[in-house]
Design a protein around this motif. Structure first.
Motif, PDB file in Angstrom:
ATOM      1  N   PHE A   1      27.242 -24.357  30.452  1.00 31.15           N
ATOM      2  CA  PHE A   1      28.141 -24.035  30.940  1.00 31.15           C
ATOM      3  C   PHE A   1      28.910 -22.710  30.561  1.00 31.15           C
ATOM      4  O   PHE A   1      29.260 -21.994  30.147  1.00 31.15           O
TER       5      PHE A   1
ATOM      6  N   LEU B   1      29.479 -22.322  36.666  1.00 30.86           N
ATOM      7  CA  LEU B   1      29.225 -24.038  37.495  1.00 30.86           C
ATOM      8  C   LEU B   1      28.416 -24.247  38.693  1.00 30.86           C
ATOM      9  O   LEU B   1      27.854 -25.090  38.146  1.00 30.86           O
TER      10      LEU B   1
ATOM     11  N   GLN C   1      30.224 -31.002  42.688  1.00 27.39           N
ATOM     12  CA  GLN C   1      31.756 -31.201  42.548  1.00 27.39           C
ATOM     13  C   GLN C   1      32.679 -31.389  43.160  1.00 27.39           C
ATOM     14  O   GLN C   1      32.069 -31.435  44.210  1.00 27.39           O
TER      15      GLN C   1
ATOM     16  N   VAL D   1      33.317 -26.229  29.346  1.00 23.37           N
ATOM     17  CA  VAL D   1      33.599 -26.707  30.685  1.00 23.37           C
ATOM     18  C   VAL D   1      34.954 -27.101  30.261  1.00 23.37           C
ATOM     19  O   VAL D   1      35.021 -28.548  29.588  1.00 23.37           O
TER      20      VAL D   1
ATOM     21  N   LEU E   1      31.107 -33.294  37.868  1.00 22.75           N
ATOM     22  CA  LEU E   1      30.474 -32.912  37.425  1.00 22.75           C
ATOM     23  C   LEU E   1      29.625 -33.585  38.228  1.00 22.75           C
ATOM     24  O   LEU E   1      29.469 -34.671  37.501  1.00 22.75           O
TER      25      LEU E   1
END
Length: 299
Positions: free
Chosen positions: A68, A72, A77, A99, A119
């Motif tokens: 990270f 991203l 996502q 993150v 994620l």
């Protein structure tokens, strides 16, 4: 590397090269010189930035690393808003950034689904073996709920929609509530799994949720809906479970790794929850293939 002396060692006088010797010298230079150059290139250290690349090592074992740094990239996502996933410089497990996942009760649902900020990576092949490592940080001000829970890591087996199958339970989930972490495994050998119907389920209590510190998790799975499956898990460097047998669903693709916050109670049973916001940090995500080991993916 020493170079070969083509001079005649027995005669002090230099001799003219015959046409045969000229051809030999030309051939030698044509073969040896490229090898020397290639050795120089291979041996050189080439500066690379692997913090955000999918493949951190092209050698066996194959390792996918996600630290990270900066963005991203490489992640699917399931986020509704800008605040759902952000790069944070503090706290971090390693490197300069982690993150930060934020889920608010007032957030709109991602694709009209349920309250989630996650994620994800692509599904692995069916009946494959993989290693997974990650570290998570629960802030000290995080309120652990006595009646509600949130799932923070999932391994979701995609349904075979071409056969009419709909979404079913995840193969493996890590959730937390006031009583601590819970790891839950579901499996089904039937080709079509119908909703909440499944052949097997097993659950483990992994102890209290420690706030204000990084907690390392490592999973090792030989994904299978048959008896040859294997599931292992470590928390904080200690082996906490080892189970042989079925551990996933009879689907054409293997599980997809997801991490973040998924809180179904905010939609289906909102009266159980006393919170309106959840924040968690993740870092040091590594995934290895069957040739990897614990040390390859451990944070």
């Amino acid at each position: 590397m020493s170079t070969k002396d083509f001079r005649n060692s027995t005669t002090p006088q230099r001799k003219r090269l015959s046409w045969q010797n000229k051809r030999l010298l030309k051939f030698a230079l044509g073969v040896v010189l490229p090898i020397i150059l290639l050795s120089t290139i291979v041996g050189a250290r080439i500066p690379t930035d692997t913090a955000n690349t999918d493949i951190a090592s092209t050698k066996s074992p194959k390792i996918i690393a996600k630290r990270f740094e900066r963005d991203l990239s490489g992640w699917g996502q399931e986020l509704c808003c800008k605040h759902s996933a952000q790069i944070a410089s503090h706290p971090t497990r390693a490197g300069g950034e982690a993150v930060k996942i934020t889920l608010k009760k007032s957030d709109p649902y991602f694709k009209n689904s349920r309250p989630r900020a996650e994620l994800k990576l692509r599904p692995v092949p069916a009946n494959s073996e993989h290693w997974y490592g990650l570290s998570l940080f629960i802030p000290k001000e995080y309120t652990l709920e006595p009646k509600s829970f949130e799932i923070i890591t999932q391994f979701i087996s995609p349904p075979d929609k071409d056969l009419g199958e709909k979404w079913h339970r995840p193969s493996l989930t890590l959730s937390m509530r006031k009583k601590g972490f819970t790891l839950t495994n579901y499996w089904d050998s039937r080709q079509i799994t119908k909703g909440k119907q499944f052949e097997g389920r097993q659950q483990w209590n992994l102890g209290a949720v420690e706030k204000g510190k990084w907690i390392d998790f490592v999973y090792h799975a030989k994904w299978s809906y048959k008896s040859d499956g294997l599931l292992e898990a470590w928390k904080g460097g200690k082996l906490i479970l080892r189970r042989k047998g079925a551990n996933t669903f009879n689907d054409k693709r293997g599980p997809s790794f997801k991490m973040g916050i998924y809180k179904p109670d905010w939609k289906s049973r909102p009266e159980r929850s006393i919170t309106t916001q959840r924040i968690i940090y993740f870092d040091e995500v590594r995934i290895g293939d069957a040739s990897a080991s614990y040390k390859d993916v451990a944070p």
